[in-house]
Design a protein around this motif. Structure first.
Motif, PDB file in Angstrom:
ATOM      1  N   THR A 116      -9.341 -55.602 -52.129  1.00  0.00           N
ATOM      2  CA  THR A 116      -7.925 -55.290 -51.974  1.00  0.00           C
ATOM      3  C   THR A 116      -7.165 -55.491 -53.283  1.00  0.00           C
ATOM      4  O   THR A 116      -6.112 -54.909 -53.510  1.00  0.00           O
ATOM      5  CB  THR A 116      -7.320 -56.155 -50.864  1.00  0.00           C
ATOM      6  N   GLY A 117      -7.747 -56.301 -54.161  1.00  0.00           N
ATOM      7  CA  GLY A 117      -7.122 -56.448 -55.463  1.00  0.00           C
ATOM      8  C   GLY A 117      -6.904 -57.893 -55.833  1.00  0.00           C
ATOM      9  O   GLY A 117      -7.378 -58.786 -55.118  1.00  0.00           O
ATOM     10  N   PRO A 118      -6.127 -58.128 -56.893  1.00  0.00           N
ATOM     11  CA  PRO A 118      -5.787 -57.088 -57.872  1.00  0.00           C
ATOM     12  C   PRO A 118      -6.983 -56.761 -58.771  1.00  0.00           C
ATOM     13  O   PRO A 118      -7.831 -57.611 -58.937  1.00  0.00           O
ATOM     14  CB  PRO A 118      -4.649 -57.730 -58.677  1.00  0.00           C
ATOM     15  N   ALA A 119      -7.068 -55.541 -59.320  1.00  0.00           N
ATOM     16  CA  ALA A 119      -6.146 -54.429 -59.137  1.00  0.00           C
ATOM     17  C   ALA A 119      -6.655 -53.518 -58.016  1.00  0.00           C
ATOM     18  O   ALA A 119      -7.830 -53.551 -57.656  1.00  0.00           O
ATOM     19  CB  ALA A 119      -6.067 -53.629 -60.435  1.00  0.00           C
ATOM     20  N   ARG A 120      -5.738 -52.699 -57.460  1.00  0.00           N
ATOM     21  CA  ARG A 120      -6.125 -51.742 -56.428  1.00  0.00           C
ATOM     22  C   ARG A 120      -6.346 -50.384 -57.077  1.00  0.00           C
ATOM     23  O   ARG A 120      -5.457 -49.827 -57.716  1.00  0.00           O
ATOM     24  CB  ARG A 120      -5.044 -51.657 -55.349  1.00  0.00           C
ATOM     25  N   SER A 121      -7.552 -49.835 -56.888  1.00  0.00           N
ATOM     26  CA  SER A 121      -7.903 -48.591 -57.561  1.00  0.00           C
ATOM     27  C   SER A 121      -8.424 -47.582 -56.553  1.00  0.00           C
ATOM     28  O   SER A 121      -7.725 -47.207 -55.625  1.00  0.00           O
ATOM     29  CB  SER A 121      -8.942 -48.884 -58.646  1.00  0.00           C
ATOM     30  N   GLU A 122      -9.665 -47.173 -56.711  1.00  0.00           N
ATOM     31  CA  GLU A 122     -10.332 -46.226 -55.823  1.00  0.00           C
ATOM     32  C   GLU A 122     -11.611 -46.854 -55.287  1.00  0.00           C
ATOM     33  O   GLU A 122     -12.104 -47.848 -55.810  1.00  0.00           O
ATOM     34  CB  GLU A 122     -10.709 -44.927 -56.560  1.00  0.00           C
ATOM     35  N   CYS A 123     -12.155 -46.215 -54.257  1.00  0.00           N
ATOM     36  CA  CYS A 123     -13.510 -46.534 -53.803  1.00  0.00           C
ATOM     37  C   CYS A 123     -14.172 -45.242 -53.366  1.00  0.00           C
ATOM     38  O   CYS A 123     -14.567 -45.091 -52.212  1.00  0.00           O
ATOM     39  CB  CYS A 123     -13.491 -47.561 -52.673  1.00  0.00           C
ATOM     40  N   GLY A 124     -14.238 -44.310 -54.277  1.00  0.00           N
ATOM     41  CA  GLY A 124     -14.915 -43.063 -53.968  1.00  0.00           C
ATOM     42  C   GLY A 124     -16.419 -43.233 -53.994  1.00  0.00           C
ATOM     43  O   GLY A 124     -16.954 -44.095 -54.695  1.00  0.00           O
ATOM     44  N   ILE A 125     -17.109 -42.429 -53.206  1.00  0.00           N
ATOM     45  CA  ILE A 125     -18.577 -42.418 -53.219  1.00  0.00           C
ATOM     46  C   ILE A 125     -18.988 -41.326 -54.202  1.00  0.00           C
ATOM     47  O   ILE A 125     -18.939 -40.139 -53.901  1.00  0.00           O
ATOM     48  CB  ILE A 125     -19.143 -42.160 -51.818  1.00  0.00           C
ATOM     49  N   GLY A 126     -19.388 -41.741 -55.402  1.00  0.00           N
ATOM     50  CA  GLY A 126     -19.589 -40.793 -56.481  1.00  0.00           C
ATOM     51  C   GLY A 126     -20.862 -39.979 -56.400  1.00  0.00           C
ATOM     52  O   GLY A 126     -20.915 -38.854 -56.878  1.00  0.00           O
ATOM     53  N   ALA A 127     -21.918 -40.548 -55.828  1.00  0.00           N
ATOM     54  CA  ALA A 127     -23.191 -39.838 -55.786  1.00  0.00           C
ATOM     55  C   ALA A 127     -24.007 -40.317 -54.601  1.00  0.00           C
ATOM     56  O   ALA A 127     -23.940 -41.486 -54.214  1.00  0.00           O
ATOM     57  CB  ALA A 127     -23.973 -40.044 -57.081  1.00  0.00           C
ATOM     58  N   LEU A 128     -24.774 -39.403 -54.026  1.00  0.00           N
ATOM     59  CA  LEU A 128     -25.689 -39.689 -52.919  1.00  0.00           C
ATOM     60  C   LEU A 128     -27.073 -39.185 -53.295  1.00  0.00           C
ATOM     61  O   LEU A 128     -27.209 -38.096 -53.867  1.00  0.00           O
ATOM     62  CB  LEU A 128     -25.251 -38.970 -51.637  1.00  0.00           C
ATOM     63  N   MET A 129     -28.100 -39.965 -52.975  1.00  0.00           N
ATOM     64  CA  MET A 129     -29.468 -39.514 -53.205  1.00  0.00           C
ATOM     65  C   MET A 129     -30.391 -40.056 -52.121  1.00  0.00           C
ATOM     66  O   MET A 129     -30.477 -41.280 -51.926  1.00  0.00           O
ATOM     67  CB  MET A 129     -29.985 -39.988 -54.565  1.00  0.00           C
ATOM     68  N   PRO A 130     -31.088 -39.183 -51.374  1.00  0.00           N
ATOM     69  CA  PRO A 130     -32.146 -39.647 -50.477  1.00  0.00           C
ATOM     70  C   PRO A 130     -33.384 -39.990 -51.311  1.00  0.00           C
ATOM     71  O   PRO A 130     -33.885 -39.151 -52.070  1.00  0.00           O
ATOM     72  CB  PRO A 130     -32.394 -38.442 -49.562  1.00  0.00           C
ATOM     73  N   TRP A 131     -33.865 -41.230 -51.185  1.00  0.00           N
ATOM     74  CA  TRP A 131     -34.949 -41.677 -52.068  1.00  0.00           C
ATOM     75  C   TRP A 131     -35.534 -42.974 -51.528  1.00  0.00           C
ATOM     76  O   TRP A 131     -34.796 -43.841 -51.047  1.00  0.00           O
ATOM     77  CB  TRP A 131     -34.408 -41.903 -53.478  1.00  0.00           C
ATOM     78  N   ALA A 132     -36.846 -43.086 -51.590  1.00  0.00           N
ATOM     79  CA  ALA A 132     -37.549 -44.327 -51.238  1.00  0.00           C
ATOM     80  C   ALA A 132     -37.114 -44.837 -49.866  1.00  0.00           C
ATOM     81  O   ALA A 132     -36.703 -45.996 -49.700  1.00  0.00           O
ATOM     82  CB  ALA A 132     -37.323 -45.393 -52.316  1.00  0.00           C
ATOM     83  N   ASP A 133     -37.205 -43.962 -48.867  1.00  0.00           N
ATOM     84  CA  ASP A 133     -36.947 -44.321 -47.476  1.00  0.00           C
ATOM     85  C   ASP A 133     -35.523 -44.787 -47.212  1.00  0.00           C
ATOM     86  O   ASP A 133     -35.273 -45.589 -46.303  1.00  0.00           O
ATOM     87  CB  ASP A 133     -37.926 -45.398 -46.993  1.00  0.00           C
ATOM     88  N   ALA A 134     -34.556 -44.287 -47.985  1.00  0.00           N
ATOM     89  CA  ALA A 134     -33.163 -44.670 -47.782  1.00  0.00           C
ATOM     90  C   ALA A 134     -32.256 -43.610 -48.391  1.00  0.00           C
ATOM     91  O   ALA A 134     -32.693 -42.745 -49.162  1.00  0.00           O
ATOM     92  CB  ALA A 134     -32.878 -46.038 -48.398  1.00  0.00           C
ATOM     93  N   LEU A 135     -30.999 -43.684 -48.042  1.00  0.00           N
ATOM     94  CA  LEU A 135     -29.959 -42.899 -48.697  1.00  0.00           C
ATOM     95  C   LEU A 135     -29.203 -43.862 -49.612  1.00  0.00           C
ATOM     96  O   LEU A 135     -28.646 -44.865 -49.164  1.00  0.00           O
ATOM     97  CB  LEU A 135     -29.007 -42.299 -47.666  1.00  0.00           C
ATOM     98  N   TRP A 136     -29.202 -43.560 -50.908  1.00  0.00           N
ATOM     99  CA  TRP A 136     -28.564 -44.418 -51.891  1.00  0.00           C
ATOM    100  C   TRP A 136     -27.209 -43.835 -52.274  1.00  0.00           C
ATOM    101  O   TRP A 136     -27.046 -42.619 -52.391  1.00  0.00           O
ATOM    102  CB  TRP A 136     -29.444 -44.553 -53.134  1.00  0.00           C
ATOM    103  N   ALA A 137     -26.237 -44.709 -52.473  1.00  0.00           N
ATOM    104  CA  ALA A 137     -24.885 -44.275 -52.825  1.00  0.00           C
ATOM    105  C   ALA A 137     -24.305 -45.216 -53.867  1.00  0.00           C
ATOM    106  O   ALA A 137     -24.558 -46.424 -53.845  1.00  0.00           O
ATOM    107  CB  ALA A 137     -23.987 -44.268 -51.584  1.00  0.00           C
ATOM    108  N   VAL A 138     -23.541 -44.657 -54.797  1.00  0.00           N
ATOM    109  CA  VAL A 138     -22.784 -45.471 -55.742  1.00  0.00           C
ATOM    110  C   VAL A 138     -21.299 -45.206 -55.519  1.00  0.00           C
ATOM    111  O   VAL A 138     -20.883 -44.062 -55.296  1.00  0.00           O
ATOM    112  CB  VAL A 138     -23.156 -45.192 -57.215  1.00  0.00           C
TER     113      VAL A 138
END
Length: 464
Positions: free
Chosen positions: A35-57
């Protein structure tokens, strides 16, 4: 992270009870930043299915100074999400490196067993694209930052080496905002969507053959994507004041097309985030651009691009999307206070939408507008770039010139292979404006305008 045990967005059109029967105890897939400080974004920038999982940054707006609580997520086959590492930065790159059996996503390299390594040298960089290497693809990859720094990275030691600062090399005067990148046909292609005011021409699309850089365009560009086989066509998207831009590198030569857009709400560097081209069904591309999803054929036939068809319009921010366990996964960026410039944004957060690819056809019906010219100097006999026509319902075009008596031929390519036929001539007569409404049911793959008079002209199609 699993604070609510409800069900949102999975298998659109199915009941929650049915979904729970398939995935008992399924939590809502959502991510958050502090919640902050500071308050910015929390976008999910990339998705990759790999090694028996879905990975996200997840990403904030600008390195650790603008927000915390971001990092790498692992989503298992029951769709339970776990944040496995914290890295407060802005990352949206992803690539599977086949020779080393590693997935590069954000500042991480994940091996085939799901073990990840954090590339500490990139802690304060904003990674936006990872690409195959031109001369040593087995041992190195390229990584591009939002600030236009291009590194080569050893896939074993993960040590980076700076190759070029594109801002200095290409003399970019405005703030850079580099995004997509792809390697194919013996060159690296990268896009900069640094577009901050109307009429700006200091963003760009650039290519590099390993020896010298070439500026292809000064207008904002977003995505560069393709396949290593099936002709190795490279597709690039962008936009200008008139319409969305769609480029294709076919057999070493660039072809330029234009697409309608469904919204003006994406026409700033910050509003894009990130508009991808992705293969979500085997050997079928899905393209997101300015509020429209399109089907895209990855192959060029007869040395031309046929297969661009609108699917739906939407207002979602979709930084990435992919297939996972038979589902279509759409990343999000739903609540971004951004230093409280949005005073009702609250805590930065985003969600993952799960459904089927076919669900997109139940979203908003394709509609949009755009054209080849907006107060553009044109020469008699020189045709405009092709503008997409297929897949929309009712169609019309507005034509305007800076002088009375101008005339324009409307030509169509109904085969999609670059063979043009004259459809109609529109004369402005004593006026400087005219319109043409196409008959119901009339369509073609592409349409273009050929001025019969040298003038400054505007041409804009409306599809409803």
């Amino acid at each position: 992270m699993h604070t609510r045990r409800n069900f949102v967005g999975l298998l659109a059109g199915a009941s929650a009870a049915l979904a729970q029967s398939h995935f008992p105890g399924l939590p809502n897939i959502g991510v958050k930043a502090d919640t902050g400080p500071a308050r910015s974004e929390c976008g999910i920038g990339a998705l990759m299915p790999w090694a028996d999982a879905l990975w996200a940054v997840t990403y904030n707006s600008h390195t650790e100074s603008t927000g915390t609580g971001l990092g790498l997520y692992r989503i298992d086959e029951t769709l339970r999400a776990e944040r496995v590492h914290v890295s407060n930065g802005t990352h949206a790159n992803r690539l599977v490196h086949r020779e080393s059996n590693q997935c590069f996503i954000g500042p991480y390299a994940i091996d085939i067993r799901g073990n990840y390594r954090f590339i500490r040298d990139f802690k304060n960089q904003r990674l936006t694209a990872t690409m195959r290497h031109l001369t040593d693809p087995a041992n190195r990859v390229y990584m591009l930052t939002m600030e236009g720094l291009l590194f080569e990275v050893d896939v074993h030691s993960l040590k980076p080496r700076l190759l070029v600062d594109l801002v200095k090399n290409m003399k970019i005067a405005k703030r850079p905002h580099f995004k997509g990148g792809f390697t194919g046909q013996g060159r690296v292609v990268v896009a900069n969507n640094g577009f901050y005011q109307y009429g700006e021409n200091d963003a760009g699309l650039f290519e590099w053959d390993g020896k010298s850089w070439n500026r292809l365009s000064g207008k904002p560009h977003m995505e560069c994507a393709g396949r290593a086989d099936m002709g190795n066509v490279i597709f690039c998207t962008g936009w200008d004041e008139s319409s969305s831009l769609f480029w294709a590198l076919v057999n070493g030569r660039w072809q330029k097309y234009r697409l309608p857009r469904a919204s003006h709400a994406f026409m700033h560097a910050w509003q894009t985030e990130w508009m991808r081209i992705r293969e979500v069904e085997t050997e079928h591309f899905l393209m997101d651009m300015h509020g429209l999803f399109f089907e895209l054929q990855p192959i060029a036939f007869e040395n031309a691009i046929w297969g661009v068809k609108p699917i739906c319009q939407h207002l979602r921010i979709i930084p990435d999307y992919c297939a996972f366990r038979g589902l279509l996964a759409l990343a999000g960026n739903q609540a971004s206070p951004n230093a409280d410039n949005n005073p009702v944004g609250g805590q930065p957060q985003a969600g993952l939408w799960f459904g089927k690819t076919d669900d997109l056809w139940s979203w908003g019906k394709p509609a949009g507008w755009g054209g080849p010219w907006r107060r553009t100097p044109v020469k008699a006999g020189v045709a405009s770039e092709p503008f997409l026509m297929t897949g929309f319902d009712k169609k019309m075009v507005h034509l305007k010139a800076d002088r009375a008596g101008a005339a324009f031929d409307i030509e169509i390519d109904f085969l999609g292979n670059g063979e043009w036929e004259k459809y109609e001539t529109v004369n402005l007569g004593t006026r400087q404006y005219a319109r043409h409404i196409f008959p119901d049911g009339f369509s073609a793959h592409w349409v273009r305008i050929v001025p019969k008079t040298t003038c400054t002209a505007s041409a804009e199609f409306f599809y409803t």
